[in-house]
Scaffold this active site. Structure first.
Site, PDB file in Angstrom:
ATOM      1  N   LYS A 212      31.316  19.901  31.880  1.00  0.00           N
ATOM      2  CA  LYS A 212      32.588  20.388  32.407  1.00  0.00           C
ATOM      3  C   LYS A 212      33.473  20.956  31.284  1.00  0.00           C
ATOM      4  CE  LYS A 212      31.240  19.431  36.464  1.00  0.00           C
ATOM      5  NZ  LYS A 212      31.272  18.266  37.297  1.00  0.00           N
TER       6      LYS A 212
HETATM    7  C1  LIG Z   1      30.570  17.446  38.472  1.00  0.00           C
HETATM    8  C2  LIG Z   1      31.168  17.380  39.825  1.00  0.00           C
HETATM    9  C3  LIG Z   1      31.544  16.163  40.424  1.00  0.00           C
HETATM   10  C4  LIG Z   1      31.188  14.841  39.848  1.00  0.00           C
HETATM   11  O1  LIG Z   1      31.723  14.623  38.599  1.00  0.00           O
HETATM   12  P1  LIG Z   1      31.275  13.289  37.791  1.00  0.00           P
HETATM   13  O2  LIG Z   1      32.327  13.188  36.727  1.00  0.00           O
HETATM   14  O3  LIG Z   1      29.920  13.570  37.233  1.00  0.00           O
HETATM   15  O4  LIG Z   1      31.290  12.172  38.741  1.00  0.00           O
HETATM   16  C5  LIG Z   1      32.205  16.189  41.630  1.00  0.00           C
HETATM   17  N1  LIG Z   1      32.468  17.358  42.253  1.00  0.00           N
HETATM   18  C6  LIG Z   1      32.108  18.549  41.730  1.00  0.00           C
HETATM   19  C7  LIG Z   1      32.436  19.797  42.472  1.00  0.00           C
HETATM   20  C8  LIG Z   1      31.422  18.604  40.517  1.00  0.00           C
HETATM   21  O5  LIG Z   1      31.015  19.766  40.016  1.00  0.00           O
END
Ligand SMILES: *Cc1c(COP(=O)(O)O)cnc(C)c1O
Length: 404
Positions: free
Chosen positions: A193
């Site tokens: 991210k």
């Molecule tokens: C990555 C992601 C998540 C989950 O994030 P985590 O921190 O790995 O739990 C949830 N929603 C979307 C749209 C994502 O891309």
């Protein structure tokens, strides 16, 4: 193309000596789990998104689950969300015992408020929009629906650190905003991210009581009030007041997060430039559609750069396109496999492909190109050249086939 550089991965994190030094200092401090660094990260994060309350957690999944649980969403409740998302969004709705219901998407890939309206029933309790790729959802329309029907709004802002909606950062809130804000906003700091701590997340909100409830549920339901009330018993005493979860973020991860947060604006500017470069390079290609920046005042966080293929002009498929990119040394991906495609959700009527024909039609057309600040300009050029050469080849074959 004169050269084929070594393989360009779909993602590389932007980690340098500052994160490394911050982690080393935390390791030397003697305090590893949730403590002073996490408090510092929460304080800086809530200032960045302009929210009165922020709670650091170990994932965005945890943030969504905590928010829904603390709001009391559960059995018998329906939660409307998007089919173009990661499974975590839907799983958290199921984890609290509620029923997920899909609305379809609009041209920007975000949930379409008109489709939400069609899905609202007497059992609808909450709306769960996702800011797809870092583009802000039409929040005014979503908040209006929520006000009209008395619904909670919980935002999945996993892609949206740095996104702005009409001059306000996603996550911003204050007591005065009334209905023009969401109940809770969940961020992800997963390795790929925009702001990465390996694993991690944050949930922001405006309501002090909700914040307190989420903080309690985040650590087994252990009440901190008990510590204060029973000080005469010493620091060892605590009470479990609710059956909570184990969702706290460690100081080691927060040490990374603090450094990542301080760089966000600089990193985002690079993402913006790179996205613009791709758009310029593909501007004259009618076989491709590129994502556009939102209206002035709003800001795209450019977490993903999603290309749409106009397949009727090409003699290739998305899957072949991705394989051709791989042969040219470029790692691409797909965001997302629509929720109804996963066997796990087949038995859920609210997650049927019939509810989201636009998403199902879009799926075979989309691929995500590498887009991250640690790409070199040479790599960026190579990716754009590779896309162009694949399109040109696929185009020629179509003309040939038509003449034959
Ligand atoms: C990555 C992601 C998540 C989950 O994030 P985590 O921190 O790995 O739990 C949830 N929603 C979307 C749209 C994502 O891309």
């Amino acid at each position: 193309m004169n050269k084929n550089p070594s393989f360009i991965p779909f993602h590389r994190p932007s980690i340098d000596e500052s994160e490394i030094a911050s982690v080393v200092a935390t390791l030397r401090s003697g305090w590893l789990t949730t403590g002073p660094r996490t408090a510092e990260f929460e304080a800086e994060f809530k200032q960045y998104v302009r929210a009165p309350h922020a709670l650091a957690v170990n994932s965005c999944t945890a943030a969504l689950h905590l928010a829904l649980a603390a709001l009391g969403v559960g059995e018998g409740d329906e939660v409307i969300t998007t089919p173009l998302t990661f499974c975590a969004t839907v799983n958290t709705i199921l984890h609290v015992g509620a029923t997920p219901v899909l609305a379809d998407i609009g041209a920007d890939g975000n949930i379409d408020p008109a489709s939400i309206r069609e899905r609202i029933t007497a059992r609808t309790r909450a709306l769960l929009p996702v800011h797809y790729a870092g583009a802000p959802c039409d929040m005014n329309a979503i908040w209006e629906l929520a006000r009209e029907h008395g619904l909670f709004v919980v935002e999945d802002a996993a892609h949206a650190v740095g996104t702005r909606y009409q001059a306000r950062p996603i996550g911003s809130a204050d007591e005065a905003a009334g209905g023009n804000q969401s109940d809770a906003v969940a961020f992800s700091f997963y390795a790929t991210k925009n702001l990465a701590t390996g694993e991690g997340g944050m949930v922001t909100c405006h309501d002090e009581e909700l914040h307190r409830r989420m903080r309690t549920l985040c650590l087994h339901g252990i009440s901190k009030d008990a510590w204060n009330r029973y000080t005469e018993r010493g620091r060892w005493f605590y009470e479990v007041v609710e059956c909570g979860f184990k969702y706290n973020l460690s100081d080691i991860q927060s040490a990374i997060g603090i450094e990542q947060l301080r760089k966000q604006e600089k990193l985002l500017q690079i993402r913006e430039r790179y996205a613009q470069y791709y758009r310029d390079r593909f501007a004259d290609m009618e076989e491709l559609e590129t994502p556009q920046p939102p209206p002035t005042g709003s800001r795209h966080a450019w977490h993903l750069f999603v290309l749409k293929l106009n397949l009727d002009m090409l003699s290739t498929t998305r899957d072949e396109f991705i394989e051709d990119l791989r042969q040219l040394g470029v790692g691409a991906s797909v965001h997302f496999i629509p929720i109804p495609k996963h066997p796990c959700y087949a038995e859920h009527a609210g997650l049927s492909s019939r509810l989201c024909p636009k998403t199902m039609a879009l799926y075979p057309r989309i691929l995500s190109l590498p887009l991250y600040p640690d790409l070199s300009l040479d790599e960026l050029e190579h990716i754009a050249n590779s896309v162009q050469s694949i399109v040109h080849k696929a185009k020629k074959q179509r003309v040939f086939a038509a003449n034959y």
